[in-house]
Design an enzyme around this catalytic site. Structure first.
Site, PDB file in Angstrom:
ATOM      1  N   SER A 157       0.871  -1.187   0.000  1.00 12.84           N
ATOM      2  CA  SER A 157       0.000   0.000   0.000  1.00 12.84           C
ATOM      3  C   SER A 157       0.901   1.228   0.000  1.00 12.84           C
ATOM      4  O   SER A 157       2.067   1.143   0.423  1.00 12.84           O
ATOM      5  CB  SER A 157      -0.860   0.003   1.268  1.00 12.84           C
ATOM      6  OG  SER A 157      -1.412   1.274   1.493  1.00 12.84           O
ATOM      7  N   TYR A 170      -2.677  -0.945  10.405  1.00 10.24           N
ATOM      8  CA  TYR A 170      -2.592  -1.168   8.953  1.00 10.24           C
ATOM      9  C   TYR A 170      -1.265  -0.627   8.408  1.00 10.24           C
ATOM     10  O   TYR A 170      -0.541  -1.321   7.687  1.00 10.24           O
ATOM     11  CB  TYR A 170      -3.774  -0.469   8.270  1.00 10.24           C
ATOM     12  CG  TYR A 170      -3.874  -0.705   6.778  1.00 10.24           C
ATOM     13  CD1 TYR A 170      -4.482  -1.846   6.266  1.00 10.24           C
ATOM     14  CD2 TYR A 170      -3.373   0.228   5.867  1.00 10.24           C
ATOM     15  CE1 TYR A 170      -4.588  -2.055   4.893  1.00 10.24           C
ATOM     16  CE2 TYR A 170      -3.478   0.032   4.497  1.00 10.24           C
ATOM     17  CZ  TYR A 170      -4.094  -1.115   4.013  1.00 10.24           C
ATOM     18  OH  TYR A 170      -4.191  -1.319   2.648  1.00 10.24           O
TER      19      TYR A 170
HETATM   20  P1  NAD Z   1     -11.072  -6.361  -0.463  1.00  9.70           P
HETATM   21  O1  NAD Z   1     -11.650  -6.233   0.900  1.00  9.70           O
HETATM   22  O2  NAD Z   1     -11.988  -6.424  -1.627  1.00  9.70           O
HETATM   23  O3  NAD Z   1     -10.090  -7.588  -0.563  1.00  9.70           O
HETATM   24  C1  NAD Z   1      -9.432  -8.193   0.521  1.00  9.70           C
HETATM   25  C2  NAD Z   1      -9.587  -9.674   0.359  1.00  9.70           C
HETATM   26  O4  NAD Z   1      -8.831 -10.355   1.374  1.00  9.70           O
HETATM   27  C3  NAD Z   1     -11.053 -10.130   0.523  1.00  9.70           C
HETATM   28  O5  NAD Z   1     -11.396 -10.984  -0.542  1.00  9.70           O
HETATM   29  C4  NAD Z   1     -11.062 -10.861   1.846  1.00  9.70           C
HETATM   30  O6  NAD Z   1     -12.027 -11.888   1.922  1.00  9.70           O
HETATM   31  C5  NAD Z   1      -9.641 -11.421   1.850  1.00  9.70           C
HETATM   32  N1  NAD Z   1      -9.205 -11.811   3.194  1.00  9.70           N
HETATM   33  C6  NAD Z   1      -9.347 -11.127   4.354  1.00  9.70           C
HETATM   34  N2  NAD Z   1      -8.829 -11.829   5.363  1.00  9.70           N
HETATM   35  C7  NAD Z   1      -8.341 -12.988   4.829  1.00  9.70           C
HETATM   36  C8  NAD Z   1      -7.682 -14.113   5.370  1.00  9.70           C
HETATM   37  N3  NAD Z   1      -7.427 -14.201   6.688  1.00  9.70           N
HETATM   38  N4  NAD Z   1      -7.302 -15.102   4.532  1.00  9.70           N
HETATM   39  C9  NAD Z   1      -7.571 -15.024   3.204  1.00  9.70           C
HETATM   40  N5  NAD Z   1      -8.203 -13.974   2.636  1.00  9.70           N
HETATM   41  C10 NAD Z   1      -8.577 -12.972   3.448  1.00  9.70           C
HETATM   42  O7  NAD Z   1     -10.086  -5.104  -0.600  1.00  9.70           O
HETATM   43  P2  NAD Z   1      -8.925  -4.824  -1.656  1.00  9.70           P
HETATM   44  O8  NAD Z   1      -8.825  -3.369  -1.749  1.00  9.70           O
HETATM   45  O9  NAD Z   1      -9.120  -5.612  -2.896  1.00  9.70           O
HETATM   46  O10 NAD Z   1      -7.637  -5.328  -0.853  1.00  9.70           O
HETATM   47  C11 NAD Z   1      -6.657  -6.190  -1.420  1.00  9.70           C
HETATM   48  C12 NAD Z   1      -5.276  -5.782  -0.943  1.00  9.70           C
HETATM   49  O11 NAD Z   1      -4.955  -4.499  -1.482  1.00  9.70           O
HETATM   50  C13 NAD Z   1      -5.126  -5.654   0.574  1.00  9.70           C
HETATM   51  O12 NAD Z   1      -3.890  -6.187   0.975  1.00  9.70           O
HETATM   52  C14 NAD Z   1      -5.153  -4.155   0.803  1.00  9.70           C
HETATM   53  O13 NAD Z   1      -4.448  -3.770   1.962  1.00  9.70           O
HETATM   54  C15 NAD Z   1      -4.455  -3.682  -0.464  1.00  9.70           C
HETATM   55  N6  NAD Z   1      -4.690  -2.271  -0.772  1.00  9.70           N
HETATM   56  C16 NAD Z   1      -5.918  -1.826  -1.165  1.00  9.70           C
HETATM   57  C17 NAD Z   1      -6.086  -0.474  -1.456  1.00  9.70           C
HETATM   58  C18 NAD Z   1      -7.396   0.085  -1.919  1.00  9.70           C
HETATM   59  O14 NAD Z   1      -7.476   1.317  -2.051  1.00  9.70           O
HETATM   60  N7  NAD Z   1      -8.404  -0.700  -2.188  1.00  9.70           N
HETATM   61  C19 NAD Z   1      -5.010   0.407  -1.330  1.00  9.70           C
HETATM   62  C20 NAD Z   1      -3.787  -0.072  -0.916  1.00  9.70           C
HETATM   63  C21 NAD Z   1      -3.627  -1.424  -0.648  1.00  9.70           C
END
Ligand code: NAD
Length: 272
Positions: A157, A170
């Site tokens: 991130s 986080y």
């Molecule tokens: P999201 O909530 O759609 O995806 C997260 C996924 O992780 C979900 O499918 C959830 O079920 C899964 N998950 C949670 N706990 C879990 C576990 N213990 N075991 C297996 N799976 C698990 O959100 P996203 O934005 O797609 O997030 C994906 C990644 O991207 C994350 O690591 C998040 O920190 C990172 N990220 C997202 C953003 C953003 O703006 N969306 C920005 C920076 C980083």
């Protein structure tokens, strides 16, 4: 829809947290590159199964299976790799994407919520990287498939470098990921294992829906993005596929920021 391509043909890619958001887009993109895909989910079985079906139907040559596993549990991660190897023979790419946010002001943060975020966002990524490395070294180089022994991509991130008040668990997990990724690069680069991170900025997914789905929230986000567009999961999917392919072979130990310029301190545009 992305045109089918073959940059990951004959390669098996595990994508964690792939039933939604960024993981789903990465799985689709890698599937369209001809990879065999393991759609990992912890919740969202139906979405994971629909995605696997879509990939198997739409990819030129890749197939997809689903596997339920909590990435913070070592026995479950080991079982996922075992099943993957039994089904597809080996693993070439692991995208450790699963992540969560549980926000509190630091002085009100229960230890369990600090721990939970670290368990999924950092320990989960460690466990996936560890099992990947074990498998890459067991299997050895597959000539003509990939120039690297294996590729690990951590989903980090912008908060691996931008502090985030109210989200210390986080930000600490993503900051820790930077050192995990760089240490793996140093330790296993000589084995021809590549380890990199992708650092998304603001991408429209469930994790931040409460912010981008309101007018004020979306406007607030745009103030932080010089490119003046909130990202979509596909912005990350295409970068992940390229980073897993031989086209990026010499990239190792790097974080690629995919953030529309968020890390360029847009608050200073008008002199701070
Ligand atoms: P999201 O909530 O759609 O995806 C997260 C996924 O992780 C979900 O499918 C959830 O079920 C899964 N998950 C949670 N706990 C879990 C576990 N213990 N075991 C297996 N799976 C698990 O959100 P996203 O934005 O797609 O997030 C994906 C990644 O991207 C994350 O690591 C998040 O920190 C990172 N990220 C997202 C953003 C953003 O703006 N969306 C920005 C920076 C980083």
């Amino acid at each position: 829809m992305q045109k089918p391509n073959r940059r990951l043909e004959n390669q098996t890619c595990i994508i964690t947290g792939a039933s939604s958001g960024i993981g789903k887009a990465v799985a689709k993109s890698m599937g369209m590159e001809g990879g065999n895909i393991v759609v990992n989910y912890n919740s969202g079985k139906k979405e994971a199964e629909e995605l696997a079906h879509w990939i198997s139907e739409n990819s030129d040559c890749g197939q997809a299976i689903v596997f339920k596993c909590d990435v913070s549990k070592e026995s479950e991660v080991k079982a996922m790799f075992k099943k993957t190897i039994a089904h597809f023979g080996t693993v070439e790419v692991c995208v450790a994407n699963a992540g969560i946010q549980i926000d509190h002001p630091l002085h009100e943060m229960p230890l369990k919520d600090w721990q939970k975020v670290l368990d999924v966002n950092l320990t989960g990524q460690f466990l996936c990287a560890k099992e990947s490395i074990i498998e890459f070294k067991r299997r050895g180089m597959r000539k003509g498939v990939s120039k690297s022994l294996g590729k690990i991509i951590h989903m980090s991130s912008v908060h691996e470098v931008i502090p985030w008040a109210g989200h210390a668990n986080y930000a600490a997990s993503k900051g820790g990921l930077l050192m995990l990724m760089e240490s793996i690069c140093q330790e296993y680069g000589p084995d021809k294992i590549r380890c990199n991170s992708i650092a998304p900025g603001a991408i429209k997914t469930e994790i931040n829906k409460d912010v981008w789905s309101t007018k004020e929230g979306a406007e607030g986000m745009l103030k932080l993005i010089p490119y003046k567009r909130i990202g979509i999961p596909e912005d990350i999917g295409s970068v992940a596929s390229w980073l897993a392919s031989d086209e990026s072979e010499y990239i190792n130990g790097t974080t690629i920021f995919v953030d529309g310029g968020m890390t360029c301190y847009p608050g200073f545009t008008t002199n701070g």
